[in-house]
Scaffold this active site. Structure first.
Site, PDB file in Angstrom:
ATOM      1  N   ASP A  20       0.834  -1.201   0.000  1.00  0.00           N
ATOM      2  CA  ASP A  20       0.000   0.000   0.000  1.00  0.00           C
ATOM      3  C   ASP A  20       0.873   1.256   0.000  1.00  0.00           C
ATOM      4  O   ASP A  20       0.362   2.372  -0.088  1.00  0.00           O
ATOM      5  CB  ASP A  20      -1.004  -0.002   1.152  1.00  0.00           C
ATOM      6  CG  ASP A  20      -0.372  -0.073   2.531  1.00  0.00           C
ATOM      7  OD1 ASP A  20       0.877  -0.127   2.630  1.00  0.00           O
ATOM      8  OD2 ASP A  20      -1.125  -0.093   3.523  1.00  0.00           O
ATOM      9  N   SER A  21       2.192   1.063   0.028  1.00  0.00           N
ATOM     10  CA  SER A  21       3.133   2.162  -0.205  1.00  0.00           C
ATOM     11  C   SER A  21       2.888   2.814  -1.557  1.00  0.00           C
ATOM     12  O   SER A  21       3.336   3.938  -1.801  1.00  0.00           O
ATOM     13  CB  SER A  21       4.576   1.647  -0.136  1.00  0.00           C
ATOM     14  OG  SER A  21       4.739   0.485  -0.939  1.00  0.00           O
ATOM     15  N   LYS A  74      -0.790  -9.430   3.506  1.00  0.00           N
ATOM     16  CA  LYS A  74      -0.079  -8.866   4.650  1.00  0.00           C
ATOM     17  C   LYS A  74      -0.997  -7.904   5.384  1.00  0.00           C
ATOM     18  O   LYS A  74      -1.666  -7.069   4.760  1.00  0.00           O
ATOM     19  CB  LYS A  74       1.194  -8.148   4.206  1.00  0.00           C
ATOM     20  CG  LYS A  74       1.973  -7.508   5.376  1.00  0.00           C
ATOM     21  CD  LYS A  74       3.383  -7.153   4.990  1.00  0.00           C
ATOM     22  CE  LYS A  74       3.501  -5.976   4.060  1.00  0.00           C
ATOM     23  NZ  LYS A  74       3.072  -4.697   4.711  1.00  0.00           N
ATOM     24  N   GLU A 116       9.417  -3.827  10.807  1.00  0.00           N
ATOM     25  CA  GLU A 116       9.871  -2.543  10.280  1.00  0.00           C
ATOM     26  C   GLU A 116      10.318  -1.626  11.407  1.00  0.00           C
ATOM     27  O   GLU A 116       9.603  -1.439  12.403  1.00  0.00           O
ATOM     28  CB  GLU A 116       8.761  -1.852   9.479  1.00  0.00           C
ATOM     29  CG  GLU A 116       9.191  -0.503   8.921  1.00  0.00           C
ATOM     30  CD  GLU A 116       8.200   0.129   7.957  1.00  0.00           C
ATOM     31  OE1 GLU A 116       8.457   1.264   7.517  1.00  0.00           O
ATOM     32  OE2 GLU A 116       7.174  -0.522   7.639  1.00  0.00           O
TER      33      GLU A 116
END
Length: 266
Positions: free
Chosen positions: A45-46, A112, A181
């Site tokens: 979704d980046s 994810k 992350e």
């Protein structure tokens, strides 16, 4: 490249060979990444930031994600396709099932989701229904407003203890992979050792089972002109995108990336 499956990734972890992952949003780059040997293509979704120009991932819809998953599927040649469930598309288990069905039908091999042990029931039900799940932990961009910005997570002992416990709980619920992350390198190493499933890192040191970067970041492309600490520009000194992608794969496999300068301490 032979087809990469969950069994392949599990075998790589057991052998101690690093897993390579990059974000990918279209057919041409999917083909090019496969040619370079990238094992997992993350339709992230980046795309909301690097393709659509938003200042966060929050505006991305499930329709946006399905469109780009389908495009990546058409250009894919053996990589495993991992697709993000976007903001508020899995707030309930029922939503998670519906959203995941759309992305799997578009061509994803795994979805994810961002969060922690509170996702265990959704993970369990998705797994039972044939949807492998990767859980994104640590800095979770969809909750940036709750976190108060893009900050390293797990630096104090209580946070670290909770993250370790959550990782184990999610594995027990059926998670097929974890992504960490912006987590201190030592904590990421501990979590990678504590679970049997593959753990992918971004800003989480070199001891995880694999690495991921945003494609545009590792090619030196940025709307803001700034890059996060954990990014390396693999286009520097290269004469082609293909060479940069191949350099990334080699650096991850030989554990020359990430270096200490790309990680965080507690």
């Amino acid at each position: 490249m032979p087809d990469i499956t969950l069994t392949t990734l599990q075998s790589l972890k057991q052998k101690g060979e690093k897993i390579t992952m990059l974000t990918c949003y279209d057919a041409t780059f999917a083909h090019t990444c496969c040619e370079a040997g990238v094992e997992v293509l993350l339709v992230g979704d980046s795309l909301g930031m690097v393709l659509q120009g938003h200042d966060s991932t929050l505006p991305v819809s499930i329709a946006d994600m399905a469109y780009h998953v389908a495009a990546v599927k058409r250009g894919n040649n053996g990589a495993l396709i991992l697709a993000d469930l976007p903001f508020m598309s899995y707030a309930t288990t029922e939503q998670a099932l519906s959203s995941s069905a759309q992305l799997m039908q578009a061509g994803a091999h795994m979805v994810k989701i961002e969060g922690a042990a509170w996702l265990a029931e959704s993970v369990r039900q998705l797994n039972e229904r044939g949807v492998p799940v990767c859980v994104h932990m640590g800095l979770t961009p969809q909750t940036v407003n709750v976190l108060g910005g893009y900050k390293v997570q797990g630096r104090n002992e209580s946070q670290a203890r909770q993250m370790r416990a959550d990782a184990i709980a999610l594995e027990q619920a059926g998670a097929a992979m974890l992504l960490l992350e912006c987590v201190p390198s030592e904590l990421a190493a501990e979590i990678s050792q504590a679970v049997k499933i593959p753990v992918i890192g971004i800003g989480a040191g070199s001891a995880t089972d694999g690495q991921v970067l945003v494609l545009h970041d590792m090619l030196g492309l940025s709307l803001s002109g700034r890059s996060p600490k954990f990014v390396k520009n693999f286009m520097a000194g290269k004469d082609s995108i293909q060479a940069a992608l191949s350099a990334y794969v080699e650096a991850v496999k030989t554990v020359t990336f990430p270096g200490a300068e790309h990680g965080f301490s507690a």
